[in-house]
Write a protein that holds these residues in place. Structure first.
Motif, PDB file in Angstrom:
ATOM      1  N   ALA A   1       0.818  -1.226   0.000  1.00 27.52           N
ATOM      2  CA  ALA A   1       0.000   0.000   0.000  1.00 27.52           C
ATOM      3  C   ALA A   1       0.849   1.272   0.000  1.00 27.52           C
ATOM      4  N   TYR A   2       2.155   1.106   0.208  1.00 24.97           N
ATOM      5  CA  TYR A   2       3.034   2.268   0.378  1.00 24.97           C
ATOM      6  C   TYR A   2       2.954   3.268  -0.784  1.00 24.97           C
ATOM      7  N   GLY A   3       3.111   2.765  -2.005  1.00 23.91           N
ATOM      8  CA  GLY A   3       3.124   3.647  -3.184  1.00 23.91           C
ATOM      9  C   GLY A   3       1.805   4.366  -3.390  1.00 23.91           C
TER      10      GLY A   3
ATOM     11  N   LEU B   1      -3.697   8.148  -1.979  1.00 24.98           N
ATOM     12  CA  LEU B   1      -4.896   7.315  -1.851  1.00 24.98           C
ATOM     13  C   LEU B   1      -5.139   6.932  -0.385  1.00 24.98           C
ATOM     14  N   LYS B   2      -6.354   7.201   0.112  1.00 24.98           N
ATOM     15  CA  LYS B   2      -6.667   6.896   1.512  1.00 24.98           C
ATOM     16  C   LYS B   2      -7.806   5.893   1.651  1.00 24.98           C
ATOM     17  N   ASP B   3      -8.639   5.796   0.634  1.00 24.49           N
ATOM     18  CA  ASP B   3      -9.820   4.930   0.665  1.00 24.49           C
ATOM     19  C   ASP B   3      -9.435   3.470   0.955  1.00 24.49           C
ATOM     20  N   LYS B   4      -9.889   2.963   2.094  1.00 25.50           N
ATOM     21  CA  LYS B   4      -9.489   1.626   2.560  1.00 25.50           C
ATOM     22  C   LYS B   4      -9.896   0.525   1.571  1.00 25.50           C
ATOM     23  N   ALA B   5     -11.113   0.608   1.050  1.00 26.56           N
ATOM     24  CA  ALA B   5     -11.591  -0.425   0.122  1.00 26.56           C
ATOM     25  C   ALA B   5     -10.734  -0.446  -1.146  1.00 26.56           C
ATOM     26  N   LYS B   6     -10.389   0.747  -1.625  1.00 28.35           N
ATOM     27  CA  LYS B   6      -9.561   0.818  -2.835  1.00 28.35           C
ATOM     28  C   LYS B   6      -8.157   0.286  -2.565  1.00 28.35           C
ATOM     29  N   LEU B   7      -7.616   0.642  -1.390  1.00 22.42           N
ATOM     30  CA  LEU B   7      -6.280   0.137  -1.043  1.00 22.42           C
ATOM     31  C   LEU B   7      -6.305  -1.390  -0.925  1.00 22.42           C
ATOM     32  N   ASP B   8      -7.345  -1.915  -0.268  1.00 20.74           N
ATOM     33  CA  ASP B   8      -7.473  -3.379  -0.128  1.00 20.74           C
ATOM     34  C   ASP B   8      -7.430  -4.057  -1.491  1.00 20.74           C
ATOM     35  N   LYS B   9      -8.159  -3.482  -2.419  1.00 18.86           N
ATOM     36  CA  LYS B   9      -8.253  -4.062  -3.762  1.00 18.86           C
ATOM     37  C   LYS B   9      -6.896  -4.024  -4.475  1.00 18.86           C
ATOM     38  N   ILE B  10      -6.211  -2.881  -4.352  1.00 20.05           N
ATOM     39  CA  ILE B  10      -4.898  -2.756  -4.993  1.00 20.05           C
ATOM     40  C   ILE B  10      -3.909  -3.745  -4.379  1.00 20.05           C
ATOM     41  N   VAL B  11      -3.950  -3.874  -3.043  1.00 15.91           N
ATOM     42  CA  VAL B  11      -3.030  -4.799  -2.371  1.00 15.91           C
ATOM     43  C   VAL B  11      -3.299  -6.226  -2.843  1.00 15.91           C
ATOM     44  N   GLU B  12      -4.566  -6.600  -2.894  1.00 13.66           N
ATOM     45  CA  GLU B  12      -4.912  -7.956  -3.332  1.00 13.66           C
ATOM     46  C   GLU B  12      -4.495  -8.191  -4.796  1.00 13.66           C
ATOM     47  N   ASP B  13      -4.869  -7.260  -5.665  1.00 13.78           N
ATOM     48  CA  ASP B  13      -4.538  -7.422  -7.090  1.00 13.78           C
ATOM     49  C   ASP B  13      -3.028  -7.483  -7.319  1.00 13.78           C
ATOM     50  N   SER B  14      -2.292  -6.620  -6.605  1.00 10.57           N
ATOM     51  CA  SER B  14      -0.833  -6.575  -6.815  1.00 10.57           C
ATOM     52  C   SER B  14      -0.184  -7.859  -6.323  1.00 10.57           C
TER      53      SER B  14
END
Ligand code: ADP
Ligand code: ADP
Length: 236
Positions: A105-107, A113-126
Motif C-alpha cells: 500500500a506504500y506507493g 490514496l486513503k480509501d481503505k476499500a480501494k487500497l485493499d483491492k490494490i493490495v490484493e490485485d498486486s
C-alpha cells in the motif's frame, strides 16, 4: 506505447565515463535482458531508464531516453511520475520493515490514496499479479521481514506493481535467491510481460536465454550487440 528508445547516451560518474554512445530500442511487452561481464555498465544503464542515477552526486548524462516518445531528461519532467511509470526491483529484496499490507500500500498511499476499500483491492490485485497472494493472504498484517527471500522479492515486485507502472526494471532480481525461488520469479516474469515491458539485468547467460525475448550485450560501457535472443544465442 511502453517502448523505450535510447539515443546516443553517454553517462559519467565524475570524470569516469561509464556508458559510451548507447542507442537502443527496447521493445514493449517483451523481456529484454542486459548481459555482459561485471562492471560493463549494465546496472548503470538500467538506472538511466528511470533516472535513479540522479541520486548519485556528480553524475552526468548526455543523449536521450524516450519513453512514450518523450525524453525523460528534458527540462520540466516530473520525476515522481516517471518513477511511478518505471518501477524498479533490486538484487537484494528490500521490503520496508512494515507489514506485508503496508509494503504494497506504500506507493498508492504516497500518491494520496486513503480509501481503505480501494487500497485493499490494490493490495490484493498486486499480490495476485506477483504470484504471492495465496501464500500471504492470511497474514497481511505480519511483518514483511518474516517471510522467505523469494517471497520478499515477490513482495517487492508487488510493491512496484501497486502504482500501476508501464515498465519494470529488474537489477539481478534472482542472484540472491535459491534455484526454486529463482524459478518462481522467472515464471512470474514470463506472465508479467503481457502487461508490462520488462528489462532485466543478469550476469547469467542461461537466464537471459531462458526468459528474455531480446538481449543487449555490453562490454566496457559499450553496447556490443543486440537483437532477438534466439538470434543472439544462435551460433554458426
Ligand atoms: P553489482 O556488481 O552487483 O552492481 P557492485 O559491487 O559493482 O555491485 O556495486 C555495488 C554498489 O557500489 C552500487 O551501488 C554501485 O553503484 C556502487 N559502486 C560500484 N563501483 C563503484 C565505484 N567505483 N565508486 C563508487 N561506487 C561504486
Ligand atoms: P555492471 O552492472 O555491469 O556490473 P555497473 O553499471 O555497476 O556495471 O558499473 C559500471 C562501471 O561504473 C564500473 O566501472 C563501476 O565501477 C562504475 N561505477 C558504478 N557505480 C559507480 C558509482 N556510484 N560511482 C563511481 N563509479 C561507479
Amino acid at each position: 506505447k511502453n517502448t523505450i528508445e535510447v539515443k546516443d547516451l553517454d553517462f559519467y560518474y565524475g570524470d569516469f565515463q561509464a556508458l559510451h554512445d548507447i542507442s537502443l530500442e527496447i521493445p514493449a511487452n517483451k523481456v529484454t535482458a542486459f548481459i555482459g561481464p561485471s562492471g560493463c555498465g549494465k546496472s548503470t544503464f538500467l538506472r538511466t531508464l528511470n533516472r535513479m542515477n540522479d541520486l548519485i552526486e556528480g553524475t552526468k548524462v548526455d543523449g536521450e531516453v524516450l519513453i512514450d516518445q518523450k525524453n525523460i531528461y528534458q527540462e520540466g519532467i516530473d520525476i515522481v511520475d516517471l518513477r511511478k511509470r518505471v518501477g524498479m526491483v533490486f538484487q537484494h529484496p528490500n521490503p520496508f520493515p512494515k507489514s506485508i499490507y503496508d509494503n504494497v500500500a506504500y506507493g498508492p498511499r504516497a500518491h494520496g490514496l486513503k480509501d481503505k476499500a480501494k487500497l485493499d483491492k490494490i493490495v490484493e490485485d498486486s499480490l495476485k499479479s506477483a504470484a504471492l497472494w495465496d501464500e500471504v493472504k492470511d497474514k497481511l498484517d505480519s511483518s514483511a521481514m518474516g517471510i522467505s527471500g523469494g517471497q520478499k522479492q515477490r513482495l517487492c515486485i508487488a510493491r512496484a506493481l501497486a502504482v500501476n507502472p508501464e515498465i519494470l526494471l529488474m537489477d539481478e532480481p534472482t542472484s540472491a535467491l535459491d534455484p526454486i525461488a529463482t524459478a518462481k520469479i522467472e515464471e512470474l516474469i514470463e506472465d508479467l510481460k503481457e502487461e508490462y515491458t520488462i528489462v532485466i539485468v543478469t550476469h547469467s547467460m542461461q537466464q537471459a536465454a531462458r526468459i528474455s525475448d531480446y538481449t543487449a550485450f555490453f562490454y566496457m560501457g559499450k553496447l556490443i550487440e543486440h537483437g532477438e535472443t534466439e538470434k543472439i544465442f544462435e551460433k554458426p
